[in-house]
Design an enzyme around this catalytic site. Structure first.
Site, PDB file in Angstrom:
ATOM      1  N   HIS A 183      45.415  32.559  38.957  1.00 24.54           N
ATOM      2  CA  HIS A 183      46.227  33.478  39.754  1.00 24.54           C
ATOM      3  C   HIS A 183      45.397  34.258  40.771  1.00 24.54           C
ATOM      4  O   HIS A 183      45.946  34.834  41.700  1.00 24.54           O
ATOM      5  CB  HIS A 183      47.037  34.420  38.853  1.00 24.54           C
ATOM      6  CG  HIS A 183      46.242  35.475  38.148  1.00 24.54           C
ATOM      7  ND1 HIS A 183      45.851  35.369  36.836  1.00 24.54           N
ATOM      8  CD2 HIS A 183      45.770  36.661  38.564  1.00 24.54           C
ATOM      9  CE1 HIS A 183      45.190  36.455  36.473  1.00 24.54           C
ATOM     10  NE2 HIS A 183      45.125  37.252  37.517  1.00 24.54           N
ATOM     11  N   ASP A 186      45.595  29.147  33.268  1.00 24.89           N
ATOM     12  CA  ASP A 186      45.206  30.236  34.171  1.00 24.89           C
ATOM     13  C   ASP A 186      43.694  30.251  34.399  1.00 24.89           C
ATOM     14  O   ASP A 186      43.051  31.298  34.372  1.00 24.89           O
ATOM     15  CB  ASP A 186      45.669  31.598  33.664  1.00 24.89           C
ATOM     16  CG  ASP A 186      45.629  32.660  34.771  1.00 24.89           C
ATOM     17  OD1 ASP A 186      45.560  32.278  35.957  1.00 24.89           O
ATOM     18  OD2 ASP A 186      45.637  33.864  34.443  1.00 24.89           O
ATOM     19  N   SER A 242      40.621  40.538  37.149  1.00 27.01           N
ATOM     20  CA  SER A 242      40.962  39.173  36.745  1.00 27.01           C
ATOM     21  C   SER A 242      39.906  38.173  37.190  1.00 27.01           C
ATOM     22  O   SER A 242      39.448  38.197  38.332  1.00 27.01           O
ATOM     23  CB  SER A 242      42.306  38.755  37.346  1.00 27.01           C
ATOM     24  OG  SER A 242      43.363  39.320  36.636  1.00 27.01           O
TER      25      SER A 242
END
Length: 475
Positions: free
Chosen positions: A203, A236, A318
């Site tokens: 992402h 992910d 992230s």
């Protein structure tokens, strides 16, 4: 529970177990969350969600469609009582008016005389005190204590947070991803090998996958253009490669996430809210936490059996490394649980001490497959399971996605004798309370692994040995 991807709110995850989380990066649109055999049936697809391109916290997946009202409305114009302008009565920044002087003499002369006397007495006392202190210094020495070395001269041992950070920071990068339309976000990544491969979250780079712009900046300020080598929406995980990579890259040492224990110290590195090279600390607060969240493209959900940490993780973290006390990477920071919309006009939620990381043992396998072929490889049982919320297990549906068979003919589940309506309650020693939990646990394994499945049929419990199959690609 609500979650966020890269700091933007995401739709709820499909099971109580899958914990809602936020990913530290940029926001993205919501999507429908279908039921199906995602990760278990080659034709199945996982529920869709919304994420933010670039960073950590995501919501739990749910069987119902994402709430179209997401993201939540922006916060009030100001977190302060005066509306943020500082101009309201009594508000911050309000002007102060000197009271008007009173007229007349009265006792003013007497007060002035007393004040003058007090000042003189104070001056005398101060002078006397200085003389006494000076004499005491000369006779007994100063009472102050000086440090033997300045802060910069202190030796920082490898096991300290400062020592770990000093070694790991040069091998972390701040990633900026931008789509062809100019949308994007910021996340983090770390050096995986000497060839210039950087591991991060899917992402984080989702906006740059189809012809967008991607850059990676080191703590020294050196910026490199990069390209996406491969990305796995379900896991992910993504791998990018630096263009014209330097020859002195130092890959971070990978640890063993299977040996991590609750209570172990953790160190997270990232760019929360764009603040590059930020270091935070905490502990492993839980293991094998089922988490479901969406990627930045809003296409489909990702699932993980995550490491939970209370190290402060925020949008922008992230893709960054979660390290142990020795500086080994034990996970990839990917999502956070948050209470809702953030304050201070940011529109993004922050850390409440519930962060989630993809175990590095799983991420390493995925990254190596992406470098080798550019495509992810998923383990599967070849059965479609319900993604509805529940706590009784993962039920095999009566119909597969797109009209496909719920149990793949000749697949692993079929060979083990599983049928539609069976409720899977355990995979090896892991309790399964929902479809998303089952998917996350299956994906911690590799194709060809043998697992024992416990299931219920007609009120009776059964077990079956299953050799996991494989599915290539996200579709």
């Amino acid at each position: 529970m609500s979650t966020e991807n890269e700091g933007t709110a995401v739709p709820p995850a499909p099971s109580a177990p899958p914990v809602p989380v936020d990913a530290p990066a940029a926001p993205a649109p919501q999507a429908q969350a279908p039921q199906g055999p995602y990760g278990q049936d080659p034709q199945g697809q996982a529920p869709q969600g919304q994420g933010a391109p670039g960073d950590a916290g995501r919501p739990g997946v749910s069987s119902s469609a994402p709430d179209p009202s997401w993201p939540p409305p922006p916060p009030p114009t100001s977190p302060y009582g005066d509306g943020g302008s500082g101009s309201g009565p009594g508000g911050w920044g309000s002007s102060y008016q000197q009271p008007a002087p009173k007229s007349g003499r009265g006792r003013g002369g007497l007060v002035a005389a007393i004040l003058a006397a007090a000042l003189i007495a104070g001056g005398v006392g101060g002078g006397l005190g200085y003389v006494l202190a000076k004499g005491n210094d000369e006779s007994t020495g100063s009472t102050t204590v000086s440090a033997p070395a300045n802060g910069g001269d202190v030796k920082r041992d490898p096991g300290t947070t400062a020592g770990v950070a000093a070694k790991a920071l040069p091998s972390t990068v701040t990633i900026e991803a931008e789509s062809t339309s100019g949308e994007g976000g910021t996340g983090t990544g770390f050096v995986f090998d000497k060839q210039g491969h950087i591991v991060t979250n899917n992402h984080v780079v989702a906006d740059a996958v189809d012809g967008g712009k991607l850059t990676a900046t080191f703590p020294t300020g050196k910026k490199y253009d990069a390209e996406v080598v491969g990305h796995a929406q379900g896991y992910d995980v993504a791998v990018i490669k630096l263009k014209d990579a330097p020859s002195d890259l130092k890959p971070l040492t990978l640890g063993d996430s299977d040996k991590v224990a609750v209570g172990d110290s953790t160190i997270a590195i990232g760019a929360p809210f764009g603040l590059s090279d930020t270091v935070t600390t905490g502990i492993i607060s839980a293991k094998n936490r089922p988490v479901a969240s969406s990627d930045g493209s809003g296409s489909q959900a990702s699932y993980m059996s995550a490491l939970q940490t209370d190290a402060s993780i925020n949008p922008g973290n992230s893709g960054g490394p979660l390290l142990d006390a020795r500086g080994n990477v034990i996970g990839i920071n990917s999502a956070i649980q948050s209470t809702g919309n953030g304050g201070f006009g940011t529109g993004q939620s922050g850390s409440i001490g519930l962060g989630f990381a993809i175990p590095i043992n799983q991420a390493k396998y995925v990254a190596q497959e992406l470098i080798k072929s550019g495509k992810p490889v998923y383990a599967k049982i070849g059965a479609s399971v319900s993604l509805d919320d529940g706590s009784d297990g993962a039920q095999i549906t009566n119909q597969g996605a797109g009209g496909a068979a719920p149990v793949e003919p000749g697949g692993p589940a079929a060979k083990a004798g599983l049928k539609p309506g069976d409720v899977i309650t355990k995979l090896d020693d892991r309790v399964i309370d929902s479809g998303p939990t089952l998917i996350g646990e299956i994906w911690t394994h590799q194709p060809g692994d043998k697992v024992t499945i416990t299931y219920e049929r007609d009120g009776k419990q059964h077990t079956a040995d299953v050799t996991l199959g494989s599915r290539v690609g996200d579709n």
